[in-house]
Enzyme design. Structure first.
Site, short mmCIF file in Angstrom:
data_model
loop_
_atom_site.label_atom_id
_atom_site.label_comp_id
_atom_site.label_asym_id
_atom_site.label_seq_id
_atom_site.Cartn_x
_atom_site.Cartn_y
_atom_site.Cartn_z
N SER B 13 0.80 -1.18 0.01
CA SER B 13 0.03 -0.02 -0.07
C SER B 13 0.89 1.51 0.08
CB SER B 13 -0.74 0.08 1.22
OG SER B 13 -0.25 0.06 2.38
N HIS B 145 19.53 17.63 -8.41
CA HIS B 145 18.30 17.20 -7.79
C HIS B 145 17.46 18.38 -7.48
CE1 HIS B 145 20.63 13.18 -7.08
NE2 HIS B 145 19.28 12.66 -6.87
N LYS B 149 16.13 17.98 -1.42
CA LYS B 149 17.04 17.20 -1.16
C LYS B 149 17.92 17.70 0.05
CE LYS B 149 20.22 13.58 -3.05
NZ LYS B 149 19.62 12.63 -2.26
#
Lengths: 259, 259, 259, 259
Positions: B13, B145, B149
């Site tokens: 899930s 990125h 981050k």
């Protein structure tokens, strides 16, 4: 200045000077009339009736050359480094005096164009970066050079980052978002709040990549200088433009038509 | 293991688990037989005859899950982070025991594949970089990125730089040439002698660029991860491969056919 | 072959030959013993005891040179173009004969290495592209060259695309997805089902970019050849390797250690 | 228009419309006052006192919507496609009439801004490319998209190439140098003399790369649209600007400050 522009080259035996001589000879509408080497003082005799002189000499003599050119009534394009506020101020003062006299005599004003970089791709990259800066949340600069370069980051990258920082400040943007908590040494140098990274790699010459980001999009402006030959279109453009820009101009971007 | 591979997903899930379920259902030759959520202990009852289980749970339970899977005779593919030498050692020891028993019973050995990164482009970029490293005078890494981050440089970039450094050392290469005298803060982090730069830009996700240079040439390997969906081909490949690799394997690169 | 490899260069006054002479003189463990120019026939007298000869001559004489080298008991590294199946077949046959005699005499076999491209970055890019191809849904090639190039796409790009196509076929992949209905002329050349685009731009030399894509990820392998100097590490590697590869080898990739 | 700009969104239940509602609600100085869906005719009743309406509906109704907005005294920002010279002409005519009446009544003029592309990076890339074009000997365009796109090259790439071609013509530049003799199918589509290449790759969204070259240098402007979210800063900028630009404006570039 007649339609044909007569050009003298100071420092004609150096690498940039020699390339300039060849570029002037190859350019439509320009005529090379004098090559001045190390011992040749610029004056009425040596300049051979030049309209414009290009100075690729050395920092120790370039300012004296420009003053001599102004005394001789010749426009100057300067690629030599080493200029600071004081030397530029003295040239501005000299230009003011000589151009007042010329105006009184019904002559057009003299121009001096000092360009730290004649590479069109480099100058355009910097100019576009400054214009784009206000429209993006994030901005960073990566410059890449050959590994023999002793300073980091490059002057071009510093100028680019400073121009981005100014444009962001004017637009009311704060710093680029950055959640970094550890590993700051990987995040580059901080130039006025803009991160600048320097890569050194055998095989490269001089390159700059400017990255802008918003949610869902990126704009990258990249510039590659593979060879000194790339400066010649900018030198020719400067020679063609300096006669119509009385006074002191610093930076090739001011003679580009970017409207 | 029959031709059709029966797959259980642990952590079904969660975001990665849910995507894995969908990817398994869409893949030829794979059949999703069990989805285990937070309270479901992996065991004969819950695993529903699975041949392979994929674990995308959390660091606190992943090791226990793997031991339970081995006890149940099920191969394991693990994408959960948090493994260290000690936990990997216990799994190796357990595998040795269970595979000896299986060999005695005429059964093939069980395999466990722990992969820090299932992105094929990321794993291939790292692998190719390690192979190329010995052939170039210079090497640097730039990772890019999103700005949320918190650590720099990225784990992938660190691993890449370390692999490059190992390959250079094995080939007898010294450090990349670098004449830098000032401005070291622009030269990135030093990872085993390889410079690593981290760019943070809104709009980006996870990207890595590895640059190699020799006199007159450059090789650039670039990898872009735009979306978590990109991990699914690697997960499917791992599920298909783990049954034929008894024992512990760390890193997806070992199941790629790069001959 | 002693530890010091004695090298002769055929075509020593050409551009590549001259660079090869300089590279051999600069390389550890290699000694330049002979430079053969246009009128110099390779033979015991002119080769001066060379262990290995490098041929950068012209298509019309390169095959005869190789046969003469084999008769003289010298390994050959060949960068000259113009080889086809027939000429390669005759060299293979000659190698078979001479190496049988050498084996009977207790001597190691002679090697001939013909390389269409000595650029390490180009050869590695092609090799990595072939290895990566099976793991991506989409693949395309963009090559970029100076505008004086008369053929498109480049031979390197054709070889790369063909290798990608072979790898995709072996892995059972069909063509890359493409919904294009109009504007096919923008979609590049079709090389064995892989699209190849050719850019021609003043300032560039020889560059190749290979793009691979999956849902949510991209892998880009880019290679830049800025200068003929970049071929020299590959030539030196070939000289060092050919002595331990009896028989005919086509392609520098076979002497690279990519394990 | 008061300091707070009241905004209505037409097509509010579509993907772009829904994102626009969210972006308006998140933006400083904007207030979302009405969301019109499929059956809602724009008029005094439904527009709820809006100053500006944003139309992200469908080509079949967008022109009628704009006329209704002008009748209601509301500025319009239009992102719907399907406009041609005739429909733009009718809007210009309507604007002339309504703005004359408004001037007579002492009211400021209404503005309509039709933008084919709200992506700031795309619009800036196109604008910078047009400005740079006159300074380079060579120019080519590479666009890269997901493989479900049916047309090639993209409209953005066509517009970019056409703008480059116009700028080159104005500067008196001929075609980019190109010695190609064979393999024209790899050289891309010819858009007004500028070569345009279209790459289709799984994993990509919408990207454009514009390459300029001179002897020894290259300028590359690259733009990546990863997500529709990237259009929202442009939509918000348009909403803020349209009130101060009476008459018809086509293209977001005209509201950018690029001085």
């Amino acid at each position: 200045m007649s339609d044909l522009i007569r050009v003298a080259v100071l420092g004609a035996s150096g690498r940039m000077g020699a390339q300039t001589c060849a570029a002037v000879e190859a350019a439509d509408g320009l005529q090379l009339v004098a090559r001045l080497g190390r011992g040749d003082a610029p004056g009425a005799g040596t300049l051979a009736g030049a309209d414009v002189a290009v100075d690729f000499t050395v920092p120790s003599v370039t300012e004296a050359n420009v003053h001599a050119l102004l005394d001789a009534g010749v426009h100057a394009v300067v690629g030599t480094t080493g200029w600071d506020d004081a030397s530029r101020g003295r040239v501005t003062e000299h230009l003011g005096r000589v151009n007042a006299e010329r105006a009184a005599a019904g002559l057009g004003g003299l121009g001096v164009l000092i360009a730290p970089n004649f590479g069109l791709s480099a100058v355009l990259a910097m100019t576009f970066a400054a214009k784009a800066a206000r429209y993006f949340e994030s901005a960073e600069v990566v410059e890449l050079h050959h590994p023999n370069k002793v300073d980091a980051p490059s002057g071009t990258a510093r100028h680019t980052a400073a121009a981005i920082a100014r444009a962001r400040a004017e637009a009311g943007l704060g710093p680029s978002p950055d959640a970094t908590e550890s590993g700051w040494e990987a995040r580059g140098a901080d130039v006025d709040g803009v991160r600048v990274h320097a890569v050194r790699l055998r095989g490269l010459v001089a390159h700059e990549e400017i990255l802008f980001g918003n949610e869902g999009e990126q704009l990258v402006i990249r510039q590659d200088s593979f060879d000194r030959a790339s400066f010649m279109p900018g030198v020719v453009l400067a020679v063609r433009s300096v006669g119509s820009r009385p006074g002191l101009t610093v930076g090739l971007e001011h003679v580009l038509d970017l409207s």
